[in-house]
Every structure is written in structure tokens, then in C-alpha cells.
Design an enzyme around this catalytic site. Structure first.
Site, PDB file in Angstrom:
ATOM      1  N   GLU A 136       0.823  -1.207   0.000  1.00  0.00           N
ATOM      2  CA  GLU A 136       0.000   0.000   0.000  1.00  0.00           C
ATOM      3  C   GLU A 136       0.861   1.263   0.000  1.00  0.00           C
ATOM      4  OE1 GLU A 136      -4.127   1.293   2.140  1.00  0.00           O
ATOM      5  OE2 GLU A 136      -2.535   0.633   3.455  1.00  0.00           O
TER       6      GLU A 136
ATOM      7  N   MET B 118      -0.807  -4.135   8.191  1.00  0.00           N
ATOM      8  CA  MET B 118      -1.459  -4.022   6.877  1.00  0.00           C
ATOM      9  C   MET B 118      -2.511  -5.104   6.741  1.00  0.00           C
ATOM     10  SD  MET B 118      -1.743  -2.365   4.111  1.00  0.00           S
ATOM     11  CE  MET B 118      -2.878  -2.742   2.774  1.00  0.00           C
ATOM     12  N   GLU B 119      -3.675  -4.704   6.202  1.00  0.00           N
ATOM     13  CA  GLU B 119      -4.872  -5.524   6.238  1.00  0.00           C
ATOM     14  C   GLU B 119      -5.013  -6.509   5.097  1.00  0.00           C
ATOM     15  OE1 GLU B 119      -6.177  -1.628   4.081  1.00  0.00           O
ATOM     16  OE2 GLU B 119      -4.852  -2.161   5.736  1.00  0.00           O
TER      17      GLU B 119
ATOM     18  N   GLU C  93      -7.035  -3.773  12.032  1.00  0.00           N
ATOM     19  CA  GLU C  93      -6.831  -4.498  10.773  1.00  0.00           C
ATOM     20  C   GLU C  93      -7.989  -5.441  10.479  1.00  0.00           C
ATOM     21  OE1 GLU C  93      -4.482  -3.385   8.944  1.00  0.00           O
ATOM     22  OE2 GLU C  93      -3.728  -2.167  10.604  1.00  0.00           O
TER      23      GLU C  93
ATOM     24  N   HIS D  13     -10.790  -3.871   8.687  1.00  0.00           N
ATOM     25  CA  HIS D  13     -10.522  -3.721   7.251  1.00  0.00           C
ATOM     26  C   HIS D  13     -10.978  -4.925   6.433  1.00  0.00           C
ATOM     27  CE1 HIS D  13      -8.474   0.038   7.099  1.00  0.00           C
ATOM     28  NE2 HIS D  13      -7.445  -0.326   7.821  1.00  0.00           N
TER      29      HIS D  13
END
Length: 839
Positions: A131, A271-272, A304, A307
Site C-alpha cells: 500500500e 497491513m490488512e 486491521e 478492514h
């Protein structure tokens, strides 16, 4: 960026045009990571086969790597037309298959396929991080969130390694010393949330089950950290979160499995990636850890997990609406922590950490609405900020108070049902919330999501003796606030709540009936997003009695009000520090304590008048030492004070006490683990009391990744002009420094606030930053620009650079403008100290 930054920096307009004529269906990615343990190998084979529909004859596919060797379009070999970032494709049909054979590069900056060699066991570990736009560093792809596809990954790697991706492993082929795993196809997802992990990670398995669902859980980390992995608690929080979200969103967890992995040298908190969430190893403590640290980890796990629905199932169309996932996840992390885990103080920590980040960001000249204008990827990279995350979450808390919690969640349920596996904008969400709440949320949106700046609330008495609540929102004008006002009395020497008044504030002036009380706490319960000021009587009350206020959130809001007033130059830094010295030792919430101690240290170094700073620095070191000695043996508070003492000692004082702790004479109950030893030793190095030999010997004791990074920091911290010169040169010129090692080098260069050692580099900084932005990855360039900005006694150099570089990339100018503004604030607040103290 790199030399191909012009092509790499995709714009909103061109990606929207591509999405209008290209319809991805399935993408197959074959990665050969079998050579990863060989450090001399800089790249790895990457083959991507993309199937998509087209209503145009030409397009481009994104890829940044070492080489593109073949491009095959619908079975026909084509000339390779690659500018380093985009592969040009033409002669497309209505339905297409494009095969791209390339060599991608291993990363040391945490962008793309990051490769890490563990000094403890010599093993190699790989993970991806994308990302907003780094999946193109691993595979050829359509690098934009609104071009979703089903991805199938096939990964070849050394035998014995764990191989993971978003979906469970399917077919496995074994060869001599290697294995190839083909993973099940994903449901439609964006390129930036695909993921691959490979290496001899340690794994703990678990399961989450309900009547209709059985989800395999995994928790992983490097083998050398496995003994410190608190897997049981991580799994417990995971199950609690899956229970909550499945009920609240009425949409079953859609991604098949739930792996969570803690990885080295990570640029983010987490981070998801659906089915394979990556976290920084900072959430694994090698020694002692406070409950506040565990609470922060739980919050991130739940952030997370949110998400998986907000962001992965339903995704923003472009980065303007990044808040559609990040603000919601930030809100849900605290909400679910408080609702279903043992970390019930989550909102108190939010008020003093996340909202502090938001208030700071929202007062910069580069502040922006929560729904931001993001023209390109460089702007998107910098939009992962305090507005998008923390302000957005705080405003959502106000929205929940505005529409009601049940309406909020019912709106979310309808949103997921209507847009599953699709892409949305702001209006799509507001429409669903309006359906269930009956409120005009477009007006609410205009006031809160589409304006910038933070409101300030204060209580005054007008000429007729009426109490008036004043709202100052600057150019944004008055906003609608649903808030509570807490009224507190001193009873028997302790502050006690008399009552809370709930009201709507929509104007710049609102008359309010306030009885005679000792403390008026505006925005009690922290329902709205605003800096709440304390009137003078309330300020005098908390000066004497803050620590007697029992409620964590109320106490946290007072600490927040004091800090905001200090940052804004309304409360003298000396008065703030006096309040900290009087009450921090009695602070029972370790999360609040940590935030307060960090703010106090910052005030000493940035807001105290120049002539008083050295004395205040030593007084602060005295305070931390005395509090460390007084804290309960083995308590979280003792550990928090020990860390504060180690940081303060780098600015002078108590050198014998630092040495004594390192020699084994620590306060009773204090766990002096490797990380605390490095903090103490770095303090000694910064003051000139530790030699290079001392530092190298400590690294021999702790020859780990963390130890080697700490060694770099400590060596660069020594107060020697030649040492600081070497750190300066390494930061700019050593291209093999990893992201963590660069940070350590920069930290060492700036250690101890020794302007006498580094001021000579101020002008050179401004001659280097533009070239760094053009030739380094954006992650590394950002660290250089932010980390080495000179803390001088004037903004003149920054002003001159901005005047002379009006054509510089907008993202670079934004960073310089923000640094310049923070410096200007420091200078302004320092200059005001005399008038504030004697006014």
C-alpha cells in the site's frame, strides 16, 4: 522516487480512464524465490498472466523491477516497451490474455518484496508490503484500487519454508531442495492487498468457530523471536474481534482463513491483507512489556480486522476516499477494544495518543479535509496521516453520537450488503446511513468531512455575567457538536462528578447554565473532535488535584487539554511541566502515563525558552530518576519511568546512575532487558560516557537484528564531530542501508539535541533533498526529508528553499512546509514564555 518517477507517479485521471475501458477478471502470478537466501542475488523471476476485457486497443500494465524480458499478448510475442514503470500494450481485443515475464527486485526499504537476513540464525525471511502502490514491484498489475480481480499465486521457495498468501495453499510440488505451492484463487480484491510471505517462520495454530463457520487461525514470527510471541493473547483478541464483527456487520468473514504475521523492518504498524495480516515486530517485546503496549497491539489487531470488511470487502474507488477504510478501522479498533476485550481503557488512550496526532496534523498549513483531494500516488503516500486516521475516527465517534449506535451499525450492514467486492465513494456510505437514521448526513458531511481545521471550545463569562461556550473553527465556521459538559466538585480533597450536561452546539456562541463548580470539563466522554480549553478556575483546580480524578477518560481529557494549550502557547511550558511533576507519579493508567511523559520530554526540548532549556532538561532527568526509584517494584509504571529516565539521561545528568543500572545495580524489581540496556547505553554514548568499544561489546551480547540496529544508533550518537559527519554522509550516500538502519543513523546524528555538532549541515540539507526525492524510493526519501530537517533558530533556510523550488514535487513541498511549520511553532511558543509566565 526513482529515475522513472514521472511514469511511476500515476494520476487519478489516467487511472480512472484506464478503469473505464479495462475490466480485469483473473491474474496469475508465478514467483521464484528459491534464490532468496543468496544475498548476492538482487532479484527474482516474476511471471504474470492477466486476463481482462477491453474496450480500447491500447493500455499499460504497471511494473517496477530489474527487467522485463517478454511480453506476450493473446499468444503473440510483442516488443518490450517498458519505461521502468509502465509496460505499453496495444492491439487489444474484447477479451485478452497478457503474459509478462520479468525480474523483480528484492527490497531493503519495506516496499515490495522485503528481504531480511536474521543475524541470530542466518535464516532469510521474505514478506510483501504494497500500500498504496508497490505491488508493481513484485508483479505486473493494474496498480489502482478500483480494478479488482481474482488472484492466483504460485510460489517457488526453499524446502522447509512456510509459504503463505491471501488464500490457503492448494497444490504442492516438491523438488530437490525446493517446493512450489499454488494457492487457491482469491475472491475479487485490489492489487495492493495481495500478499506473499516466505521463510522459516515459527507458527502457532488456532481456530475460530461458530455454528456456521470454522476459520483456521495462524500467528507467525521469525524463529528467533518465537519465545517472545504472546500467541495465546493474540489469538484470544482475534476470536473476540471475529465474534464482534460477525454480529455487528451481519456479513460472515469472507476470506477463508486468518493468518497474522509479525515481520522485521516493517514501515507500518500493520497491513490488512485479507487472510494474511502483516504486523511490525515492534508488537513483540523481547523483554518486559506494559499492559499499555499490549492494549495498543490489541487495538491494531482489531483495526486491521475491521478492514476485512471496511477496505477489503468494500474498497474506496481512489485514494481521495482512503478515510472510508482508515477512519472506520481506527474508530473500530478502540470501540471493539473497549467493548469486548480486557483493554477497556481504549478510549482514554485514544484521546491522548491518536487524537493528539490528529490535532497536531490539523493545525499544519497542509491540513486537508478528511475527504481529501488526492491527485496522484505521491500525494496518496503522504495521506496516511493523522487526518485520515485519527481525526476521521474522532469524527466518526461524533457521528455515532449524532445518529445513534444502532443506526450506525445498521447503516454499515446495508453498505456491505449493497457493495460487497465493489468500490465506493463517500456518497455510497452516506446514503445508507441516511436511510436508517433519517438525518441529513450530507449537511453533516459538509461540516465535518469536507472542511479542515480543528475547532476550539472554551467557556467564558460575558459582560452580563452569563456563561458562554465559544466555538472557534477558523475558516471552516461553526460545526455541529453533540457533546457533554462534565461538572466536578472537590469533596474531601478529591474531584468528584456532580453531573454531566448534554447539549448540541451549532453556533459560535452558545449560552449555557453552569453552576458554581471547581472543574468544568468541556467535551466530557470525548464525544466530539475539538480542543477543549480549561477556564482559569478549572486550571487551578487540576494543578492541585488532577491525580484525584478517578475516571481514566476524564483524566485523560484533562491531560489532553493541558497539552494542547501548551502546544498553542496559551499555557506556559514551565507551568505544564510543574503539573506533570506534581501528578504524573500518581497516574495509574500506564497508557496515559506514557503519553504524558513523552509530551513532557518534548516540551523540554521544544517549548521551554532557550535560556531555561538546559536547566529544565536536568530537572526533567531528576524527575524521571526520582519517580523511577519511587515506583512500585516490577510495575508497568516502573518500566515506563525507566524508559523515560533513559531517554532524559541522553540530555545530561545522572551518569553514575545510568552506569550503575548497566552494571547490575538497578532499582528493585526493574527488568533491565536488552532493549532497556540499549536505551541506557545510548544515553551514555550521547553524553560521551560510553566508547565505541563499550557499544561493540554490548552488540556482542545482543547480536540480533534489534541489537545491530541499536549499535548503529549508539555509535552515531557519540558527541564527536567526525562521528556525526560520518552519520550524515551515511544517511545520504549509503544506498545499502535498510529502512531501520537509516532511521538509526538519523537518530544518532540528532542525538542529544547537540546543535553545536550538526548546525553546520543546515544549508547542505536543502541542497540535497530534491535529488534524494528524485533518486530514492519515496519511503527512504521521506525519512531523509523528515529526519534530517534542521532544528535551527530561524525558518529562513526553509523559506528560501520553498521560494526557490515552487516547481518541486507537491509531496516533497508538503513535507518541507510541515517541518517548517513545526519549527515556527517551536520558536513562537518559546518566545511567548516570558509574557505567559509574567502576564
Amino acid at each position: 522516487m526513482s529515475s522513472v518517477n514521472a511514469a511511476a507517479n500515476l494520476t487519478r485521471e489516467e487511472t480512472a480512464e484506464r478503469a473505464s475501458c479495462i475490466s480485469p477478471r483473473s491474474i496469475r502470478v508465478e514467483l521464484d524465490l528459491s534464490g532468496a537466501p543468496e544475498q548476492t542475488r538482487t532479484g527474482f523471476p516474476s511471471i504474470t498472466t492477466l486476463e481482462f476485457g477491453a474496450t480500447t486497443e491500447t493500455t499499460w500494465i504497471d511494473f517496477i523491477g530489474e527487467e522485463v524480458s517478454r511480453v506476450i499478448v493473446n499468444g503473440q510475442e510483442r516488443d518490450v516497451r517498458w519505461d521502468g514503470a509502465r509496460i505499453a500494450i496495444d492491439a487489444l481485443s474484447a477479451q485478452n490474455e497478457v503474459r509478462i515475464e520479468a525480474v523483480a527486485a528484492y527490497s531493503r526499504s519495506g516496499e515490495g518484496m522485503h528481504r531480511f537476513h536474521d543475524p541470530v540464525d542466518g535464516e532469510t525471511y521474505l514478506y510483501t508490503q504494497y500500500e498504496p502502490a508497490d505491488s508493481r514491484r513484485v508483479m505486473a498489475c493494474f496498480e489502482q484500487p478500483d480494478m479488482k480481480a481474482s488472484y492466483t499465486f504460485e510460489v517457488t521457495a526453499p524446502a522447509g519454508w512456510h509459504l503463505l498468501s491471501n488464500q490457503a495453499a492448494g497444490r504442492v510440488r516438491e523438488g530437490i531442495g525446493v517446493q512450489t505451492v499454488e494457492f487457491a484463487p482469491t475472491l475479487p480484491i485490489s492489487s495492493y492487498i495481495t500478499a506473499v510471505v516466505a521463510g522459516p517462520y515459527a507458527r502457532i495454530d488456532g481456530e475460530w468457530s461458530r455454528a456456521d463457520q470454522h476459520i483456521a487461525l495462524g500467528v507467525l514470527c521469525r524463529a528467533s523471536l518465537a519465545e517472545h510471541l504472546e500467541a495465546d493473547e493474540i489469538l484470544e483478541v482475534t476470536r473476540q474481534g471475529l465474534d464482534f464483527y460477525s454480529d455487528a456487520f451481519a456479513y460472515p468473514y469472507p476470506w477463508g482463513k486468518y493468518d497474522q504475521i509479525f515481520v522485521p523492518e516493517y514501515n507500518l504498524g500493520a497491513m490488512e491483507n485479507p487472510g494474511l495480516v502483516t504486523f511490525t515486530e515492534a508488537y513483540i517485546s523481547r523483554g518486559a512489556a506494559t499492559d499499555a503496549q499490549r492494549g495498543a497491539r490489541a487495538n491494531t489487531i482489531l483495526h486491521e480486522m475491521a478492514h476485512m470488511w471496511f477496505g477489503d470487502l468494500v474498497t474506496m474507488r481512489w485514494w481521495d476516499d482512503l478515510w472510508l477504510k482508515e477512519s472506520f478501522a481506527d474508530y473500530m479498533g478502540s470501540h471493539v477494544s473497549a467493548a469486548v476485550t480486557r483493554f477497556t481503557d481504549a478510549w482514554a488512550r485514544f484521546a491522548n495518543t491518536r487524537k493528539a496526532w490528529a490535532y497536531k496534523q490539523d493545525q499544519l498549513p497542509t491540513t486537508h479535509p478528511i475527504v481529501a483531494d488526492i491527485p496522484d500516488l505521491e500525494a496518496a503516500k503522504l495521506n496516511f496521516d493523522g487526518i485520515t486516521y485519527a481525526k476521521g475516527a474522532a469524527v466518526l465517534k461524533q457521528l455515532v453520537a449524532f445518529v445513534g449506535e444502532e443506526a450506525f451499525f445498521e447503516g454499515a450492514r446495508r453498505y456491505f450488503a449493497a457493495h460487497a467486492f465493489g468500490n465506493t465513494t463517500l456518497d455510497d456510505l452516506l446514503d445508507k446511513l441516511e436511510e436508517v437514521s433519517g438525518r441529513d448526513l450530507h449537511a453533516w458531511s459538509r461540516a465535518w468531512l469536507q472542511t479542515s481545521g480543528v475547532s476550539a471550545l472554551r467557556l467564558e463569562t460575558d459582560a452580563e455575567g452569563h456563561r458562554v461556550l465559544l466555538q472557534d473553527a477558523g475558516a471552516a465556521g461553526p460545526r455541529p457538536h453533540r457533546l457533554r459538559v462534565g461538572l466536578y466538585d472537590l469533596r474531601g480533597g478529591r474531584l468528584a462528578l456532580r453531573e454531566r450536561i448534554e447539549l448540541d452546539v451549532t453556533q459560535a456562541r452558545t449560552e449555557i447554565e453552569i453552576p458554581d463548580v471547581d472543574l468544568v470539563l468541556l467535551n466530557d466522554d470525548d464525544l466530539t473532535y475539538a480542543k477543549a480549553r480549561l477556564d482559569e478556575r478549572s486550571l487551578q483546580t487540576v494543578e492541585q488535584s488532577l491525580s484525584t480524578l478517578e475516571d481514566d477518560l476524564a483524566r485523560g481529557l484533562v491531560w489532553s487539554a493541558l497539552w494542547n494549550a501548551t502546544r498553542d502557547g496559551e499555557l506556559p511550558a514551565q507551568r505544564y511541566l510543574d503539573i506533570v511533576r506534581r501528578h504524573a507519579m500518581a497516574e495509574t493508567n500506564v497508557g496515559l502515563l506514557g503519553a504524558v511523559l513523552g509530551n513532557a520530554a518534548f516540551a523540554v526540548r521544544h517549548y521551554v525558552a532557550d535560556e531555561a532549556r538546559e536547566g529544565q532538561a536536568r530537572a526533567w532527568t531528576d524527575t524521571t530518576w526520582a519517580s523511577l526509584q519511587s515506583a512500585d517494584a516490577g510495575s508497568d509504571a516502573q518500566l515506563t519511568w525507566a524508559r523515560a529516565f533513559a531517554s532524559a539521561a541522553a540530555f545530561g545528568g545522572h551518569t553514575d546512575d545510568v552506569r550503575a543500572i548497566l552494571d547490575g545495580d538497578a532499582p528493585r524489581g526493574l527488568v533491565v532487558d536488552a532493549d532497556l540496556r540499549w536505551l541506557l547505553l545510548t544515553a551514555r554514548a550521547t553524553t560521551g560516557d560510553a566508547s565505541a568499544e563499550d557499544i561493540v561489546a554490548e552488540c556482542d551480547r545482543d547480536d540480533t537484528a534489534a541489537g545491530r540496529t541499536a549499535e548503529i544508533r549508539a555509535l552515531a550518537s557519540r558527541p564527536d564531530p567526525d562521528v556525526r559527519a560520518a552519520a550524515w554522509a551515511a544517511a545520504w550516500n549509503d544506498l545499502v542501508l535498510s529502512n531501520d538502519h537509516l532511521d538509526a543513523t538519523i537518530d544518532g546524528f540528532r542525538a542529544g539535541g547537540r546543535r553545536d555538532l550538526i548546525a553546520a549541515y543546515d544549508e547542505e540539507y536543502f541542497t540535497r533533498i530534491r535529488e534524494a526525492w528524485e533518486t530514492r524510493s519515496i519511503e527512504i526519501a521521506r525519512r531523509l526529508v523528515l529526519g534530517l530537517f534542521p532544528a535551527s533558530h530561524s525558518t529562513a533556510l526553509a523559506d528560501a528553499w520553498l521560494d526557490e523550488n515552487v516547481d518541486a514535487p507537491g509531496a516533497l513541498r508538503r513535507l518541507v512546509i510541515e517541518c517548517r511549520d513545526e519549527l515556527a511553532r517551536d520558536l513562537r511558543v518559546r518566545a511567548a514564555q516570558g509574557a505567559l509566565t509574567h502576564g
